[in-house]
Structure formats: structure tokens, C-alpha cells
Motif scaffolding. Structure first.
Motif, PDB file in Angstrom:
ATOM      1  N   TRP A 122      -4.488 -15.274   0.241  1.00  0.00           N
ATOM      2  CA  TRP A 122      -4.445 -15.350  -0.941  1.00  0.00           C
ATOM      3  C   TRP A 122      -3.521 -16.912  -1.198  1.00  0.00           C
ATOM      4  CZ3 TRP A 122      -2.310 -10.685  -4.114  1.00  0.00           C
ATOM      5  CH2 TRP A 122      -2.088 -11.274  -5.559  1.00  0.00           C
ATOM      6  N   LEU A 164      -1.644  -7.926 -10.410  1.00  0.00           N
ATOM      7  CA  LEU A 164      -2.562  -8.685  -9.660  1.00  0.00           C
ATOM      8  C   LEU A 164      -3.060  -7.976  -8.377  1.00  0.00           C
ATOM      9  CD1 LEU A 164      -1.136 -12.319 -10.066  1.00  0.00           C
ATOM     10  CD2 LEU A 164      -2.900 -11.283 -11.685  1.00  0.00           C
ATOM     11  N   VAL A 195      -7.140  -8.922   0.797  1.00  0.00           N
ATOM     12  CA  VAL A 195      -6.820 -10.080   1.913  1.00  0.00           C
ATOM     13  C   VAL A 195      -6.793  -9.911   3.141  1.00  0.00           C
ATOM     14  CG1 VAL A 195      -5.004 -10.855   0.017  1.00  0.00           C
ATOM     15  CG2 VAL A 195      -4.453  -9.500   1.986  1.00  0.00           C
ATOM     16  N   ARG A 227      -5.406  -7.738  -5.217  1.00  0.00           N
ATOM     17  CA  ARG A 227      -6.330  -8.641  -4.280  1.00  0.00           C
ATOM     18  C   ARG A 227      -6.488  -7.947  -2.909  1.00  0.00           C
ATOM     19  NH1 ARG A 227      -6.124 -10.598  -8.523  1.00  0.00           N
ATOM     20  NH2 ARG A 227      -5.845 -12.588  -9.384  1.00  0.00           N
ATOM     21  N   ASN A 239      -1.908 -19.610  -7.776  1.00  0.00           N
ATOM     22  CA  ASN A 239      -2.707 -18.193  -7.521  1.00  0.00           C
ATOM     23  C   ASN A 239      -1.577 -17.074  -7.035  1.00  0.00           C
ATOM     24  OD1 ASN A 239      -5.126 -17.368  -7.698  1.00  0.00           O
ATOM     25  ND2 ASN A 239      -5.999 -18.673  -6.395  1.00  0.00           N
ATOM     26  N   ARG A 253      -7.782  -1.536  -9.550  1.00  0.00           N
ATOM     27  CA  ARG A 253      -8.081  -2.173 -10.625  1.00  0.00           C
ATOM     28  C   ARG A 253      -8.022  -1.243 -12.008  1.00  0.00           C
ATOM     29  NH1 ARG A 253     -11.103  -6.249  -7.725  1.00  0.00           N
ATOM     30  NH2 ARG A 253      -9.377  -7.507  -7.113  1.00  0.00           N
ATOM     31  N   ALA A 292      -9.451  -2.368  -3.605  1.00  0.00           N
ATOM     32  CA  ALA A 292      -9.097  -3.117  -4.624  1.00  0.00           C
ATOM     33  C   ALA A 292      -9.668  -2.919  -6.010  1.00  0.00           C
ATOM     34  CB  ALA A 292      -9.069  -4.777  -4.213  1.00  0.00           C
TER      35      ALA A 292
END
Length: 335
Positions: A41, A319, A323, A321, A115, A311, A307
Motif C-alpha cells: 500500500w 479505506l 495487500v 485494501r 495513498n 466494502r 476486501a
């Protein structure tokens, strides 16, 4: 002097797989035992040397501020998206200190695209600072070719530790730290002291995870102010052996002693941990002093699917993500 070319790289975030307090130091910091991995990330950072003194830093969000605000379900001017461009930013501080240390004339032009969220315990600011230090050294060598390469390690490591406890981790590489060539491409480190004493080692296998930042920053100082040093601190010895593939045990446990006090400061951490667990992931923990949380996955495919599920199921903005572990430092490019 002349202006240098543009140097750019992609600073990674980190996760604390283990974090224990061993003692409180006289300087106000704590003695730590922590295990960190770098993850993919990433921020984006580019800089060059200029004839104009000082550090001119511009900051934006990837892909843009509006998109990130929408994910977090906050306004575009929310403090979660505020990144300072003055001396409060570690990039500015480290480049000013590099100029002072090397006696450089002129200054720096820097572009930082964010980010990695702030106040997350993911080391974004420290990683940016470490990358600025590396890029700054390379740019300074271009405009001042008389600088001896042999002084790189002796100069950069003390500057990194001065700027922040996590900054030396993101400097990584064997050539900088004087480690054997075989340890290049490291992904993991055990850190002691206040976090600046590092033992790098490669992972036996890549680690996959999902990270969830629940639209709420947590003050590191407040978290540590609520901590107590345990009477019998845990050791990361077993975890380090397991990560290197040197343990007969097929399972390992993670730990973060800062998790309990951080949960008392933010009501967003418990739902994050609960949702990660319900998504079928394992080893659900907070990283650093929070508020970002993570859980391990068996593969990149499982992480991506989890992920996607999170969401749609996590209550509120975040956020999220998938990874995986990555190497430090990141590759440097010149334009």
C-alpha cells in the motif's frame, strides 16, 4: 549549483505483526519489541534539487481527493485528508536536516501523492521521510559529485532515527545498513529500543492481508499515555522464527499491546476487527497505535475477495485494501 533531475519512488506502508512494551524510558519513550513488515500500500514521492532555498512541497491524494473522501464518507476538507506542507511534515523536516548536515546550497522541490492514510499506525509519514532521505541523497550526489559514497550509512541512519522511530525501518537495504549482500530484498524486521534498533530478515513465504482503515485517526501520544508496561512482557522470538520458516510450529500468534488502549479512544476499532473476523480472515489485529486494523489471508485471491465483501458490509466509511508483503527500500527511478 545546477538543478538535478527528478528522482522518484513509491514509499510502502507497514504493519506491526507484534508490538510489546518492555519498559518506560527516561526520555519519555518506551522500550519496544516489535515485528514489522512492509506492505504494498504505497504513496508516490518525487523530488529534485533546485537553486531556490528551502523545501517546496505539494501534496495530493491518489487518485484524487474527492475519490478518497467518498470512500471515507467524509467531506473533501475533512481533517483526515489534511497533510501539512510545512515543517510539520516529516519530508520537509528530513530534507532540511539533510541540507544542514551536508552543507548544501539551494533547496528542494517535492511532489507527494498520498495513498496511505494518516493517523493509521501504518507508518506513512515515516516511509515518506525515509524515501525523501534516500532520494535526497541521490539528488545531492548528482549536484555535488564530490560527496563520498562511504559516508552514506553514517549520515543517513542517524538522521532517520532523529526524525522518527519508524523511519530507519523504511531505509531497509543491505547496502545502506552494512548487512551481508544475501539479505537484500528484506521484507521484515524486528525492532527494539524505541524502534530504531533493527534486525532485518527475509520472510520464508509472502504474507497476504486485508487492511481496513475505519475513517478515524488515533493520537499516538494519547494511546501511549493510556498504556502500562506489563509485569511479564511477551517476546517476539517465536514469531520471528516462524516467519523465517525456522520453527517446527505451523501456526503463530500475533500481538499488539497498544490495541486495548486504542480501542478505548476510538469506537471504530472494535467494528473493524469484528468485520475482518467475519470475513473469514485470521489473526485480526490493529497495527501500531491505530486506527488501521488488518487480518491475514491464505492467498492474494482470498484477500481480494474478503476486501470486496468488507466494502459492502463494513458500517461506515473506510479505506479497505488487499495487500501483501513487499521489500524495502523501494526502487528509485530517475527522470
Amino acid at each position: 549549483m545546477t538543478e538535478s533531475r527528478w528522482y522518484h519512488t513509491s514509499p510502502p506502508a507497514k504493519l506491526n505483526l507484534f508490538l510489546e512494551l518492555l519498559a518506560r524510558r527516561e526520555d519519555g519513550f518506551h522500550e519496544l519489541d516489535t515485528v514489522m513488515i512492509a506492505i504494498d500500500w504505497r504513496d508516490e514521492l518525487r523530488l529534485r534539487r533546485t537553486t531556490q532555498p528551502g523545501v517546496r512541497l505539494s501534496v495530493d491524494w491518489i487518485p484524487n481527493r474527492a475519490a478518497v473522501a467518498n470512500e471515507l464518507q467524509v467531506s473533501e476538507d475533512d481533517e483526515l485528508l489534511f497533510i501539512p506542507t510545512d515543517g510539520k511534515n516529516l519530508v520537509v523536516r528530513v530534507l532540511n536536516r539533510l541540507s544542514e548536515t551536508l552543507g548544501l546550497e539551494g533547496g528542494w522541490e517535492v511532489q507527494l501523492n498520498k495513498n496511505i492514510p494518516s493517523g493509521a499506525g501504518m507508518g506513512g509519514a515515516s516511509s515518506d521521510a525515509a524515501s525523501a532521505l534516500q532520494l535526497g541523497w541521490e539528488a545531492a550526489c548528482e549536484t555535488h559529485p564530490e560527496m563520498p559514497a562511504s559516508s552514506k550509512r553514517e549520515l543517513l541512519l542517524p538522521l532517520a532515527a532523529e526524525i522518527g522511530s519508524d523511519v530507519p525501518f523504511f531505509l531497509g537495504g543491505a547496502s545502506l545498513l552494512g548487512a551481508p549482500k544475501s539479505t537484500e530484498g528484506i521484507q521484515c524486521a524486528r525492532a527494539t529500543g524505541r524502534g530504531e534498533k533493527l534486525e532485518f530478515f527475509p520472510l520464508a513465504n509472502p504474507l497476504h492481508a486485508v487492511v481496513l482503515y475505519p475513517a478515524a485517526s488515533v493520537s499516538t501520544a494519547k494511546v501511549y499515555s493510556r498504556c502500562t508496561v506489563p509485569d511479564s512482557p511477551r517476546s517476539s522470538d517465536d514469531l520471528v522464527l516462524a516467519l523465517q520458516g525456522m520453527s517446527a510450529e505451523t501456526t503463530f500468534s500475533l500481538h499488539n499491546t497498544l490495541e486495548a488502549p486504542a480501542r478505548g479512544l476510538s469506537s471504530r476499532i472494535d467494528p473493524a476487527l469484528e468485520c475482518l473476523s467475519k470475513a473469514g480472515l485470521t489473526h485480526c489485529h490493529m497495527t501500531g497505535s491505530g486506527s488501521a486494523c488488518f487480518a491475514l489471508a491464505d492467498s492474494s485471491q482470498q484477500a481480494a475477495l474478503a476486501a470486496k465483501t468488507l466494502r459492502s458490509t463494513f458500517p461506515g466509511g473506510a479505506l479497505i485494501r488487499p495487500v501483501m508483503s513487499c521489500v524495502v527500500p523501494s526502487e528509485i527511478h530517475i527522470a
